[in-house]
Structures are given as structure tokens and as C-alpha cells.
Design an enzyme around this catalytic site. Sequence first.
Site, PDB file in Angstrom:
ATOM      1  N   CYS A  87       0.916  -1.351   0.022  1.00  0.00           N
ATOM      2  CA  CYS A  87       0.074   0.033   0.129  1.00  0.00           C
ATOM      3  C   CYS A  87       0.873   1.354   0.170  1.00  0.00           C
ATOM      4  CB  CYS A  87      -1.100  -0.040   1.188  1.00  0.00           C
ATOM      5  SG  CYS A  87      -2.245   1.169   0.872  1.00  0.00           S
ATOM      6  N   HIS A  88       0.803   1.936   1.178  1.00  0.00           N
ATOM      7  CA  HIS A  88       1.647   3.181   1.156  1.00  0.00           C
ATOM      8  C   HIS A  88       3.110   3.031   1.815  1.00  0.00           C
ATOM      9  CE1 HIS A  88      -2.486   5.270   0.627  1.00  0.00           C
ATOM     10  NE2 HIS A  88      -1.571   6.221   0.090  1.00  0.00           N
TER      11      HIS A  88
END
Length: 180
Positions: A108-109
Site C-alpha cells: 500500500c503506502h
Amino acid sequence: MTPTTLSSHRILFPVADEYEDLEVWYPKLRLESLGARVVLATPDGKRCHGKHGYPLEADAALTDMRSKDFTGIMVPGGWAPDKLRRMQNLLLIIRELDDRGAMLATICHGPWVFISAKVLRGRRMTSTPGIRDDVENAGAIWRDEPVVVDGNLITSRRPPDLPAFGEAMAEYLTRQAVAK
């Protein structure tokens, strides 16, 4: 490949407030079910909470962690990576693990932390599409796939990809254990 035991592995999970709950707990439980030791480390060694309110009790403080004590790292997403990427000790750990060919995993991030560690240039990877520009500006080759494995770098997009991500980490760590 179905691993039998990962007991020789100790994996660092750096975490801070507003981590993506599933991106910590699914990989943690998956790796622990195979025998790996997972260390949840927060900046100050204290409790933090996920984006959805799930509490996490830290095992250690990130400031006390050293790369030599781990065979890999898994950086979850959420908004926590934007805080974690400012910790110079964590960036050093990532660079040293990468130099040893240890597992660098993120979802994800989480790649924001790897961007700040400057270990992505020329590597194939994925992330949440929202940070594609950041990944490409760091010199990586972005792919829209559930999991991308490039050497010791294992990346994934978001929670629906967690089963494939967990399998990719288990396979990499199993190969490392067999090679020893």
C-alpha cells in the site's frame, strides 16, 4: 511452495499510529503461523492505533532496533509510513537489510519508507495506485499487479492482495532458510 518452518527468521514490522490494520495483522499472523518471529516496533515502543481503531502493543522501540537482529522487514501501509519515513535509524536498517539481500516487503503506502531509504531505483514493484507517481519518481518501475517480486523486494497493492502477498513472503523466506 508450502513452507514448513520459518523459525530461523526474525522480521521487523515498523508501525505507527494510523497504520492500515489488516496490513499489519494478516502478514504478522501468516508469518507467525509458519514459525517466524515478528517484532512490532513503534517509534517510542508504546501502544499505537490503526486507521480503524485497532490497538497495537509494541514489542520494542524502533530507535533500539538494529538490522543485524533481523532477516527481513515488512512495512505496512496506512498513513503511518509518512511518519516512519522520517526516522533515520529505520532508513539505515532498510539500506543495511537490502545490502545483505534480506527480505524487504511492503504494501500500500509502505513504499514511502523505501523511497526515503533510496532503495527503489531501477526495481520493479507495485503499491497502491495513489503513490504510483512517488514510486516512479524514485526511479522504480511500477506495475499494477497483486504482488511483484524483484529479488529481495516484495511489494503489494492493498488489503485484497494480502493472501498473495503473504504467500510471496513465505516463499522468499523459505528459500532463504533452505539456502543457509
